[in-house]
Design an enzyme around this catalytic site. Sequence first.
Site, PDB file in Angstrom:
ATOM      1  N   HIS A  15      -0.993   3.052  -5.108  1.00  0.00           N
ATOM      2  CA  HIS A  15       0.114   3.445  -4.235  1.00  0.00           C
ATOM      3  C   HIS A  15       0.966   4.471  -4.990  1.00  0.00           C
ATOM      4  CE1 HIS A  15      -1.264   0.368  -1.574  1.00  0.00           C
ATOM      5  NE2 HIS A  15      -1.184  -0.531  -2.540  1.00  0.00           N
ATOM      6  N   THR A  38      -8.352   0.492 -13.197  1.00  0.00           N
ATOM      7  CA  THR A  38      -7.753  -0.217 -12.066  1.00  0.00           C
ATOM      8  C   THR A  38      -8.778  -0.947 -11.216  1.00  0.00           C
ATOM      9  OG1 THR A  38      -6.327   0.009 -10.118  1.00  0.00           O
ATOM     10  CG2 THR A  38      -7.771   1.855 -10.578  1.00  0.00           C
ATOM     11  N   ARG A  39      -8.321  -2.060 -10.585  1.00  0.00           N
ATOM     12  CA  ARG A  39      -9.164  -2.802  -9.641  1.00  0.00           C
ATOM     13  C   ARG A  39      -8.429  -2.953  -8.311  1.00  0.00           C
ATOM     14  NH1 ARG A  39      -6.388  -7.776 -11.111  1.00  0.00           N
ATOM     15  NH2 ARG A  39      -6.898  -8.652  -9.082  1.00  0.00           N
ATOM     16  N   ARG A  89       1.491  -4.296 -17.821  1.00  0.00           N
ATOM     17  CA  ARG A  89       1.971  -5.669 -17.913  1.00  0.00           C
ATOM     18  C   ARG A  89       0.852  -6.546 -17.370  1.00  0.00           C
ATOM     19  NH1 ARG A  89       4.411  -9.330 -14.911  1.00  0.00           N
ATOM     20  NH2 ARG A  89       6.176 -10.466 -15.800  1.00  0.00           N
ATOM     21  N   HIS A 107       1.857   3.923  -8.711  1.00  0.00           N
ATOM     22  CA  HIS A 107       0.760   4.131  -9.659  1.00  0.00           C
ATOM     23  C   HIS A 107       0.533   5.615  -9.908  1.00  0.00           C
ATOM     24  CE1 HIS A 107      -0.259   0.327  -7.533  1.00  0.00           C
ATOM     25  NE2 HIS A 107      -0.338  -0.091  -8.784  1.00  0.00           N
TER      26      HIS A 107
END
Length: 571
Positions: A199, A194-195, A288, A202
């Site tokens: 929240h 992740t970057r 996605r 996730h």
Amino acid sequence: MTFQNLAPIPELFVSFESAQKLKVEAGNLTSHDLTPRQICDLELLMNGGFHPLKGFLSEADYDSVVEKMRLSDGTLWPMPITLDVTEKFAEGIEVGQDIALRDQEGVILATMTVTDKWVPNKVREAEKVFGADDSAHPAVNYLHNTAGKVYLGGPITGIQQPVHYDFRARRDTPNELRARFRKLGWRKVVAFQTRNPLHRAHQELTFRAARESQANLLIHPVVGMTKPGDVDHFTRVRCYEAVLDKYPGSTTTMSLLNLAMRMAGPREAVWHGLIRKNHGCTHFIVGRDHAGPGKNSQGEDFYGPYDAQDLFKEYQDEIGIEMVPFKHMVYVQERAQYEPNDEIADKDDVTILNISGTELRRRLQEGLEIPEWFSFPEVVAELRKTKPPRSQQGFTVFFTGFSGSGKSTIANALMVKLMEMGGRPVTLLDGDIVRKNLSSELGFSKEHRDLNIRRIGYVASEITKNGGIAICAPIAPYAATRRAVREEIEQYGAFVEVHVATSLEECERRDRKGLYKLAREGKIKEFTGISDPYDVPQNPELSVDTEGQEVDNCAHQVVLKLESMGLIAGM
Ligand code: PPS
């Protein structure tokens, strides 16, 4: 069923004793100062994150990676890891020579034996690796506008890791992570790349992914280089630490990855998979639009939303890590829980809630409520600290116009009005003041004016970054320099360009300092408007004309503009 072999993987470091010796010897070698991106690449080359690479790619490997996503020996590798240098530096380098690779403080991190030196076809690289030669793609922009013209390739001998002073306990080499998994008995690990801040959605999807693959979970955020404009990694790591507490005890861990992302969508997903395999993971979540770069210059997506998943699937066996497709999680109000969107059978009977990234940014910017069903209060608090509402952020007001147009007078009036309002410190960087204190050695050639404005821009950007108000009032005659300053400042806060549009005739008629007369007589050279150009601003935030208008009124127009932009609270 996939289990990982957690034996150590090869690193490119020499032993501690050899490193001490090599470091001294390398002091005599020609040195290349690594760019921030190259430091990230070198770290992962040396610690095995980019295994099986042994150094920066040779020309044959580069060609093969660009064309076929494979090294010249056929091994799968989708991303060119290249050492770009300037033409000038390359001129002094012979093939066969050893060079020292230094970090930005001059510390020698590695040596490299140069086996290849070539001028790459960057257009081909852009088209094949990133899908289009379009500078709207951050990596294509980097390729053409930041990377050097010449590539050097060759094997690396690692001397030491780049030094990190932040979050040291959270950074692990592939072998450190493998050892941790061995110790904990974690035989199956699903990694989440992740970057962005995490929240609730996730947290739900990552935990579900781990449960479904009966694996433990590694939150593996990128803290090297991500997409320009992303939330800085300091803030993100504080957010991740808050979310980590929300997972059931001992199911989940986090480690920071000093990767420089390229935002190359499908190829990047395959690359990310290989990197996680090297870090001892067995499963990898692909979402996605994984590592998507945003829109191209035609306003369309660079890649299809599931291209990354498709490519990953195709190469999954070779990567040696299993893909866990990302589920789109939405909040179902009636059941007060997150559910995968495609598993909700009673969609017509329930209320589905979602907040988009754009909407979240708007709410943060305007200080609006962010509901608890969307994120954790600790995460929201961290984000609010870094991105206070616009009325509390720093900003720059940049006046531009001819000498004698009234810039300084309006700037002074504006400063006083803003100080009267209070709340943020105000700094005036007037043309004359700057030339006395910051640019006293500079004249009025194009080069010197550029340097002068860039210095003003730098100081204003620092003020803006730290929450203050910078008011600049130079002539700033060149549009390109003003644009560069705008870009620098807009990373941190608003840039409000005010064109003081008093005509040259009027400025010359007033001639308050007697300079126009001297310029007409040729006693002052390169005088703006007389013997030097002025690019009229095309899209300033505001244009004010001092002819037939009081200074106070001009300053008031600026105040109204700032208010309408949300930069100062309503009066
Ligand atoms: S620039 O072009 O933005 O770097 O100029 P700046 O730093 O604003 O300096 C402009 C002031 O310098 C005086 N001055 C000149 N101006 C323009 N051209 C030439 N050749 C020149 N020589 C001296 C002039 O007083 C400007 O002050 P302002 O406040 O603009 O009238």
